[in-house]
Design an enzyme around this catalytic site. Structure first.
Site, PDB file in Angstrom:
ATOM      1  N   HIS A 163      17.153  15.942   6.809  1.00 37.06           N
ATOM      2  CA  HIS A 163      15.719  15.581   6.856  1.00 37.06           C
ATOM      3  C   HIS A 163      15.336  14.665   5.692  1.00 37.06           C
ATOM      4  O   HIS A 163      14.187  14.653   5.267  1.00 37.06           O
ATOM      5  CB  HIS A 163      14.818  16.809   6.841  1.00 37.06           C
ATOM      6  N   SER A 284      15.055 -13.931  -3.078  1.00 40.16           N
ATOM      7  CA  SER A 284      13.776 -14.214  -2.434  1.00 40.16           C
ATOM      8  C   SER A 284      13.304 -15.581  -2.906  1.00 40.16           C
ATOM      9  O   SER A 284      13.548 -15.968  -4.050  1.00 40.16           O
ATOM     10  CB  SER A 284      12.765 -13.144  -2.845  1.00 40.16           C
ATOM     11  N   LYS A 290      14.377 -10.346  -6.976  1.00 38.19           N
ATOM     12  CA  LYS A 290      14.915  -9.704  -5.777  1.00 38.19           C
ATOM     13  C   LYS A 290      16.389  -9.988  -5.515  1.00 38.19           C
ATOM     14  O   LYS A 290      16.860 -11.092  -5.693  1.00 38.19           O
ATOM     15  CB  LYS A 290      14.121 -10.157  -4.531  1.00 38.19           C
ATOM     16  N   GLU A 297      21.102  -5.266   6.622  1.00 35.86           N
ATOM     17  CA  GLU A 297      19.850  -5.326   7.384  1.00 35.86           C
ATOM     18  C   GLU A 297      20.060  -6.075   8.701  1.00 35.86           C
ATOM     19  O   GLU A 297      19.594  -5.661   9.763  1.00 35.86           O
ATOM     20  CB  GLU A 297      18.753  -6.015   6.579  1.00 35.86           C
TER      21      GLU A 297
END
Ligand code: ARG
Length: 464
Positions: A163, A284, A290, A297
């Site tokens: 969980h 980025s 970043k 992804e």
């Protein structure tokens, strides 16, 4: 009528009084995507021609001419000099037409006793067989990389989650081995799918077989097929193998996607369990700080298209009466894109797995929070004679007290602990350590470093 149109019309010229419109031509053509099966098409044609010659259906000279012509076509394709014509609709007619240009009548005899229906079914199977072999090799590479990572971190401890809440300490090696299990099942599924891919449809001709005295088993042997498809109607219309492949591929991508999700979470500065080598990440354009895990992804995202291809193929087949229908031409783009996506993804992941830097201190710090050893304390009390439900209750009280004080179970003194159960003794502290916790789960499938090493050895011996 253009010269190119007249070329195509030769394939079924006599029956038609007018050419198709350019739009229809483009709509019905498949050459721009099925030309990737050219190699398989040539292999299939050569095996067919060899059989025709062996059976005396064409002459030895015809076969020699066909071999010579196909060799030239192969070199033209390899050199990028082959002229693919939309007018000739698909890879099969393009190659046959060029063959006839090169060797004359022998080229026109090649199609004796076959149809594009059994030809295309054969081509896809040959193409799929080699794609499956490539994928099997890549799944092996990926597993070897994950096994190396597991071995390096057989003792590295991190929190295991259920969980998304801290559950129990586990070893990073054990976590990697979970993915090795998934990719092992994927390899098994691919191998199983290959058996049904590797059956020869050629000889079914258009749908009913042929009047020529063909030897299908001979063609099967030449092309390395394990069996001959036993029913001609089924042989030309079956695409189960493509669906099975896409289903197996969707599971490969699902596993990659689950792993990607974890890599993304682990690389988030909030978690900081791992770093991924720069060559798999991008920055980025606006935020200089970043470093984004683009590869995982994108892999997670690309899983969607492979799942979609599976549904496309199922839907493509569900309404088709026997035998071949032009609908079947729509099987190729989903199939090819599935192969490309899976091959590229696995290749990158096998490489990226070796570019993962594990941060054991961050993992350890996280495992020390969240009462990861609470179950160990409960098990300890059970071993001292308390029924499990009572032990669970006693530890829940202890956890609650720790929460209020903002400390961990191991921070309590022996006396404080004994307030929750008089059965607790000085030996409890060993049980509350992370190392003690993982080492205690020492059975097949458990997270103990000893079991992790045994599982690595098992997988390595099976991978050869
Ligand atoms: N391009 C076709 C396909 O991919 C080849 C088979 C054509 N057969 C036919 N009867 N039109 O399925």
């Amino acid at each position: 009528m253009t010269a190119q149109l007249s070329k195509k019309s030769e394939a079924w010229s006599a029956r038609f009084s007018e050419p198709v419109s350019d739009l229809v031509k483009r709509y019905t053509a498949s050459v721009f995507f099925d030309k990737r099966m050219a190699d398989a098409d040539i292999q299939g044609s050569l095996a067919h021609a060899e059989m025709l010659a062996h059976q005396g259906i064409i002459s030895a000279q015809d076969y020699a001419d066909i071999q010579r012509g196909m060799a030239q076509i192969q070199s033209e394709i390899a050199a990028g000099r082959f002229e693919w014509l939309l007018d000739l609709e698909d890879v099969h007619l393009n190659i046959e037409k060029r063959l006839t240009e090169l060797v004359g009548d022998a080229g026109k005899r090649l199609h004796t006793g076959r149809s594009r229906n059994d030809q295309v079914a054969t081509d896809i199977r040959l193409y799929m067989r080699s794609a499956i072999d490539d994928i099997a090799g890549l799944l092996r590479e990926l597993r070897l990389a994950l096994l190396d990572l597991a071995e390096t971190h057989a003792d590295t401890i991190l929190p295991g989650f259920t969980h998304m809440q801290v559950a129990q300490p586990i070893t990073f090696g054990h976590h990697m081995l979970a993915y090795v299990e998934m990719f092992t099942r994927d390899a098994e599924r691919m191998a199983d799918c290959r058996k049904r891919v590797n059956r020869l449809p050629l000889g079914a001709a258009a749908l009913a077989g042929t009047t020529f005295p063909i030897d299908r088993e001979r063609v099967a042997r030449t092309l390395g097929f394990e069996e001959v498809a036993r029913n001609s109607l089924d042989a030309v219309s079956d695409r189960d193998f493509a669906i099975e492949f896409c289903a197996a591929a969707a599971l490969v991508m699902t596993h990659v996607s689950r792993m990607s999700e974890e890599l993304v979470i682990w690389m988030s500065p909030r978690v900081g369990f791992i770093d991924i080598a720069d060559r798999f990440c991008t920055g980025s354009s606006i935020m200089p700080q970043k470093k984004n895990p683009d590869v995982p992804e994108l892999a997670r995202g690309k899983t969607g298209r492979v799942n979609g291809h599976l549904v496309s193929l199922l839907t493509l087949m569900k309404g088709q009466p026997l035998a071949y229908n032009k609908d079947n031409q729509e099987d190729k783009e989903p199939l090819f894109d599935t192969v490309d996506t899976v091959v590229d993804t696995l290749r990158i992941f096998a490489d990226m797995a070796r570019g993962i830097t594990v941060k054991p201190e961050a993992m350890r710090a996280a495992a020390l929070q969240g009462y990861a050893t609470a179950t160990d304390l409960a098990d300890y009390l059970v071993k001292k004679g308390l029924p499990f439900r009572d032990a669970h209750e006693a530890v829940a009280h202890a956890v609650r007290a720790c929460e209020q004080r903002g400390c961990d179970l191991a921070d309590l003194t022996l006396q404080e602990m004994q307030a929750f159960s008089p059965l607790i003794d000085a030996d409890v502290f060993q049980v509350l350590t992370l190392e003690g916790s993982v080492a205690a789960r020492n059975h097949i499938g458990g997270t103990a470093p000893e079991q992790v090493r045994a599982a690595i050895a098992f997988h390595r011996s099976r991978l050869g």
